[in-house]
Enzyme design. Structure first.
Site, PDB file in Angstrom:
ATOM      1  N   ASP A   2       0.846  -1.212   0.000  1.00 55.16           N
ATOM      2  CA  ASP A   2       0.000   0.000   0.000  1.00 55.16           C
ATOM      3  C   ASP A   2       0.874   1.252   0.000  1.00 55.16           C
ATOM      4  OD1 ASP A   2      -2.344   1.462   0.013  1.00 55.16           O
ATOM      5  OD2 ASP A   2      -2.595   1.375   2.188  1.00 55.16           O
TER       6      ASP A   2
ATOM      7  N   LYS B 221       2.401   3.345  -5.963  1.00 57.59           N
ATOM      8  CA  LYS B 221       1.882   2.273  -6.797  1.00 57.59           C
ATOM      9  C   LYS B 221       2.907   1.731  -7.791  1.00 57.59           C
ATOM     10  CE  LYS B 221      -1.213   3.255  -4.065  1.00 57.59           C
ATOM     11  NZ  LYS B 221      -1.108   2.550  -2.762  1.00 57.59           N
TER      12      LYS B 221
ATOM     13  N   ASP C 253      -3.397  -3.095  -2.219  1.00 58.17           N
ATOM     14  CA  ASP C 253      -4.483  -2.115  -2.196  1.00 58.17           C
ATOM     15  C   ASP C 253      -4.400  -1.215  -3.427  1.00 58.17           C
ATOM     16  OD1 ASP C 253      -6.711  -0.746  -1.238  1.00 58.17           O
ATOM     17  OD2 ASP C 253      -5.515   0.677  -0.069  1.00 58.17           O
ATOM     18  N   ASN C 254      -5.516  -0.575  -3.729  1.00 57.66           N
ATOM     19  CA  ASN C 254      -5.582   0.449  -4.795  1.00 57.66           C
ATOM     20  C   ASN C 254      -5.193  -0.074  -6.163  1.00 57.66           C
ATOM     21  OD1 ASN C 254      -4.151   2.050  -2.169  1.00 57.66           O
ATOM     22  ND2 ASN C 254      -6.072   2.878  -2.919  1.00 57.66           N
TER      23      ASN C 254
ATOM     24  N   GLU D  67     -11.237   4.279  -0.527  1.00 60.91           N
ATOM     25  CA  GLU D  67     -11.526   4.694   0.847  1.00 60.91           C
ATOM     26  C   GLU D  67     -12.380   5.961   0.916  1.00 60.91           C
ATOM     27  OE1 GLU D  67      -8.463   3.814  -0.327  1.00 60.91           O
ATOM     28  OE2 GLU D  67      -6.936   5.307   0.140  1.00 60.91           O
TER      29      GLU D  67
HETATM   30  N1  SAM Z   1      -1.320   1.543   4.661  1.00 65.71           N
HETATM   31  C1  SAM Z   1      -1.785   2.830   5.152  1.00 65.71           C
HETATM   32  C2  SAM Z   1      -3.185   2.699   5.681  1.00 65.71           C
HETATM   33  O1  SAM Z   1      -4.007   2.051   4.996  1.00 65.71           O
HETATM   34  O2  SAM Z   1      -3.481   3.208   6.753  1.00 65.71           O
HETATM   35  C3  SAM Z   1      -1.745   3.886   4.080  1.00 65.71           C
HETATM   36  C4  SAM Z   1      -0.414   4.030   3.378  1.00 65.71           C
HETATM   37  S1  SAM Z   1      -0.342   5.409   2.242  1.00 65.71           S
HETATM   38  C5  SAM Z   1      -1.504   4.951   1.009  1.00 65.71           C
HETATM   39  C6  SAM Z   1       1.233   5.152   1.430  1.00 65.71           C
HETATM   40  C7  SAM Z   1       2.430   5.487   2.292  1.00 65.71           C
HETATM   41  O3  SAM Z   1       3.569   4.862   1.742  1.00 65.71           O
HETATM   42  C8  SAM Z   1       2.756   6.957   2.399  1.00 65.71           C
HETATM   43  O4  SAM Z   1       2.767   7.332   3.756  1.00 65.71           O
HETATM   44  C9  SAM Z   1       4.155   7.096   1.785  1.00 65.71           C
HETATM   45  O5  SAM Z   1       4.962   8.046   2.434  1.00 65.71           O
HETATM   46  C10 SAM Z   1       4.695   5.692   1.937  1.00 65.71           C
HETATM   47  N2  SAM Z   1       5.662   5.250   0.916  1.00 65.71           N
HETATM   48  C11 SAM Z   1       5.543   5.412  -0.424  1.00 65.71           C
HETATM   49  N3  SAM Z   1       6.538   4.803  -1.069  1.00 65.71           N
HETATM   50  C12 SAM Z   1       7.320   4.219  -0.124  1.00 65.71           C
HETATM   51  C13 SAM Z   1       8.494   3.429  -0.174  1.00 65.71           C
HETATM   52  N4  SAM Z   1       9.055   3.097  -1.345  1.00 65.71           N
HETATM   53  N5  SAM Z   1       9.031   3.007   0.998  1.00 65.71           N
HETATM   54  C14 SAM Z   1       8.449   3.333   2.179  1.00 65.71           C
HETATM   55  N6  SAM Z   1       7.324   4.068   2.287  1.00 65.71           N
HETATM   56  C15 SAM Z   1       6.769   4.510   1.150  1.00 65.71           C
HETATM   57 MG    MG Z   2      -4.258   2.305  -0.093  1.00 66.67          MG
END
Ligand code: SAM
Ligand code: MG
Length: 215
Positions: free
Chosen positions: A141, A144, A169-170, A199
């Site tokens: 998640d 993407k 997800d997504n 969501e």
């Molecule tokens: N899983 C969470 C929830 O459902 O409550 C939501 C996660 S949010 C959609 C995506 C998160 O992934 C963001 O906070 C972003 O900073 C983090 N993120 C994106 N790419 C990443 C990566 N390559 N490594 C670590 N974190 C990452």
């Molecule tokens: Mg998501």
């Protein structure tokens, strides 16, 4: 100075949820994000699908890619049997700081290892650093375009074994076309779509569950 959205989500938890009660934390975040400000948590509707997959897999080790405020971390951790844990990766230090407090408020900190850093940097060190053999469940998640390269990296690092379940997800919104094409066409995965909604909206989105069958 204005607060950030994650800070406002934490505030909602601190004012509405009971310490040590994960369900009240989940309810407080869902209520805030449905009625006040949309946020990128998996949310209640897809969250119930996530719950059923966690219950079905009954994992000992879970990897979550993308923590944000810790909403899905709390959802997953609250269902884990004694001795099981979730390692969750977040590369934004501000989000990680909020998530730590949300997880602590839920009373689930003993079941959660929050790791700050990028997935591509950490995955190769999982075995060495955390003593993980392989993951029983991986919840994807994060951004993407990382779903596919990180899945391949997990495979290369031996962190996916026969029976490992990937839950992404997504897959429709924002969408992960290259990942879907990979898991749906690979002979090594049995893959299934769970139709739902983005969501806190009525827009179609869903989760893809892919069981690794071995080589
Ligand atoms: N899983 C969470 C929830 O459902 O409550 C939501 C996660 S949010 C959609 C995506 C998160 O992934 C963001 O906070 C972003 O900073 C983090 N993120 C994106 N790419 C990443 C990566 N390559 N490594 C670590 N974190 C990452
Ligand atoms: Mg998501």
């Amino acid at each position: 100075t204005r607060t950030s959205r994650p800070q406002r989500i934490l505030k909602a938890v601190q004012t509405k949820a009971t310490v040590g009660d994960p369900q009240s934390v989940i309810t407080a975040i869902d209520h805030f994000c449905r009625h006040r400000e949309w946020a990128m948590n998996v949310g209640d509707e897809k969250g119930s699908i996530l719950d059923s997959v966690v219950n079905e897999v009954s994992p000992v080790t879970v990897l979550e890619l993308g923590t944000y405020c810790g909403y899905s971390t709390v959802r997953i951790a609250r269902l884990l049997p004694p001795g099981a844990c979730v390692i969750t990766l977040e590369f934004n230090p501000d989000y990680a700081a909020i998530a730590r407090q949300v997880i602590k408020w839920s009373g689930l900190e003993d079941k959660v290892q929050l790791v700050e850093g990028a997935s591509g940097d950490w995955i190769p060190w999982m075995k060495e650093h955390f003593g993980v053999q392989a993951f029983d469940l991986v919840f994807l998640d994060h951004w993407k375009e990382r779903y596919l390269p990180d899945t391949k990296l997990l495979e290369e690092c031996g962190l996916i074994q026969k029976g490992t379940v990937l839950l992404a997800d997504n897959v429709i919104c924002p969408g992960t076309p290259d990942y879907l094409e990979y898991v749906r066409n690979s002979p090594h995965y049995n893959s299934q779509y769970y139709r739902s909604h983005l969501e806190y909206t009525k827009v179609e989105d869903g989760l893809e569950k892919s069981v690794f069958l071995g080589y």
